[in-house]
Design a protein around this motif. Structure first.
Motif, short mmCIF file in Angstrom:
data_model
loop_
_atom_site.label_atom_id
_atom_site.label_comp_id
_atom_site.label_asym_id
_atom_site.label_seq_id
_atom_site.Cartn_x
_atom_site.Cartn_y
_atom_site.Cartn_z
N TYR A 1 0.83 -1.21 0.00
CA TYR A 1 0.00 0.00 0.00
C TYR A 1 0.86 1.25 0.00
N LEU A 2 0.62 2.13 -0.97
CA LEU A 2 1.23 3.45 -0.98
C LEU A 2 0.14 4.47 -0.70
N PRO A 3 0.11 5.05 0.50
CA PRO A 3 -0.92 6.06 0.80
C PRO A 3 -0.65 7.36 0.07
N GLN A 4 -1.66 8.20 0.04
CA GLN A 4 -1.54 9.50 -0.64
C GLN A 4 -0.47 10.36 0.02
N LYS A 5 -0.44 10.34 1.33
CA LYS A 5 0.60 11.05 2.07
C LYS A 5 1.46 10.00 2.75
N ILE B 1 6.79 3.81 -3.56
CA ILE B 1 6.37 2.73 -4.46
C ILE B 1 7.18 1.47 -4.17
N ALA B 2 8.49 1.64 -3.89
CA ALA B 2 9.36 0.49 -3.59
C ALA B 2 8.87 -0.26 -2.36
N GLN B 3 8.45 0.46 -1.31
CA GLN B 3 7.99 -0.24 -0.11
C GLN B 3 6.65 -0.93 -0.36
N ALA B 4 5.84 -0.38 -1.28
CA ALA B 4 4.55 -1.01 -1.58
C ALA B 4 4.74 -2.35 -2.28
N ILE C 1 -1.95 -1.57 -3.78
CA ILE C 1 -2.85 -0.42 -3.91
C ILE C 1 -2.03 0.87 -3.86
N PHE C 2 -2.18 1.68 -4.89
CA PHE C 2 -1.49 2.96 -4.98
C PHE C 2 -2.53 4.08 -4.90
N ASP C 3 -2.37 4.98 -3.93
CA ASP C 3 -3.27 6.13 -3.81
C ASP C 3 -2.54 7.36 -4.32
N GLU C 4 -2.98 7.88 -5.47
CA GLU C 4 -2.34 9.02 -6.15
C GLU C 4 -0.83 8.79 -6.31
N PRO C 5 -0.43 7.70 -6.98
CA PRO C 5 0.99 7.33 -7.03
C PRO C 5 1.87 8.28 -7.83
#
Length: 279
Positions: free
Chosen positions: A76-80, A141-144, A153-157
């Motif tokens: 998961y990559l959150p928006q912030k 992105i790497a940690q996701a 899941i990418f939020d505003e990647p």
């Protein structure tokens, strides 16, 4: 398969998500909607950051609703996205690898593979505080993707990425999408136009439409017109954009009524706006 069944989420008396039901198979999905549509809330319910008010989430037939153990299957990559700025790139990913319960034996290999995929392998010993904003986003992105999770899941990647980095992100998706469910949440149609198998369009806490590119485009067919600036604007028109040709200004408008103007070939963005505006 990831199944979301009759999902509702409320914060006190405010209902944010309303009876959401979708089934996602292997593929790349664009989660589209304007700011405030409920995209981030839906994502946080899936990754178990929010308890669900009502409904169920199933993964491969197993009920994983509010199940902390399920999170190990998700990147998961959150928006912030926050990092430890005084630690190195490697140390930050090592921290996430521990959280993901990646074994010590495979940890180093997993970290280096993730960094290579986002083109940060030469920054492995740099402190995060020395990285540019785009590099920090790529590290997120790497940690996701660290540990090869089944759902990503990418939020505003692409927020903060320059055009070259956006292309790199699209190439990354192509290289990792095999046998995975990938969800990209954004309000920018261009971000999902070239790399998503299907699109999920949200607004006001509901799913308005789910379909492939051609299905979204077909909604706008016969509803896109070119109108010369200066002609009276009809209340049935939605003015999408203006453009110039041979020194003259024209409007690209959407309407569900034949206006007698030049018809244009629809795009995914046209279909998206028709869905949101009820045209």
């Amino acid at each position: 398969m990831l199944e979301i069944l009759d999902l509702n989420k409320s914060f006190k008396k405010k209902e944010v998500l309303k009876e959401i039901s979708i089934s996602l198979k292997t593929g790349v999905y664009g989660l589209l909607g304007p700011n405030g549509a409920g995209k981030t809330t839906l994502i946080r319910c899936i990754v178990n950051l929010y308890d669900i008010t009502k409904g169920n989430i199933r993964f491969q037939g197993i009920d994983v609703t509010n199940n902390n153990a399920f999170s190990k299957n998700i990147g998961y990559l959150p928006q912030k996205f926050g990092l430890f700025k005084e630690l190195t790139v490697y140390d930050n990913l090592q921290y996430f690898a521990v959280l993901k319960k990646i074994s010590k034996e495979s940890m180093d290999t997993c970290i280096k593979e993730s960094l290579k995929k986002v083109n940060l392998q030469d920054r492995v010993n740099n402190k995060v505080s020395t990285l540019s904003g785009g590099m920090v986003r790529r590290l997120g992105i790497a940690q996701a993707i660290l540990g090869n999770p089944q759902i990503i899941i990418f939020d505003e990647p692409t927020a903060g990425l320059d055009p070259e980095e956006r292309i790199r992100f699209k190439n990354l998706l192509s290289s990792i999408k095999e046998d995975k469910i990938i969800i990209i949440s954004t309000h920018i149609v261009e971000d999902v136009e070239t790399c998503c198998n299907k699109m999920i369009i949200m607004n006001d806490g509901k799913i308005f439409k789910m379909g492939n590119s051609e299905e979204i485009i077909s909604i706008a067919r016969g509803k896109v017109f070119e109108v010369k600036q200066g002609i009276g604007i009809d209340s049935n028109w939605y003015v999408e954009k203006t453009f110039f040709r041979n020194g003259e200004e024209f409007l690209r408008v959407l309407s569900n009524k034949k206006e007698g103007h030049k018809s244009l070939e629809p795009t995914i963005e046209d279909g998206y706006m028709c869905i949101l505006k009820g045209i």
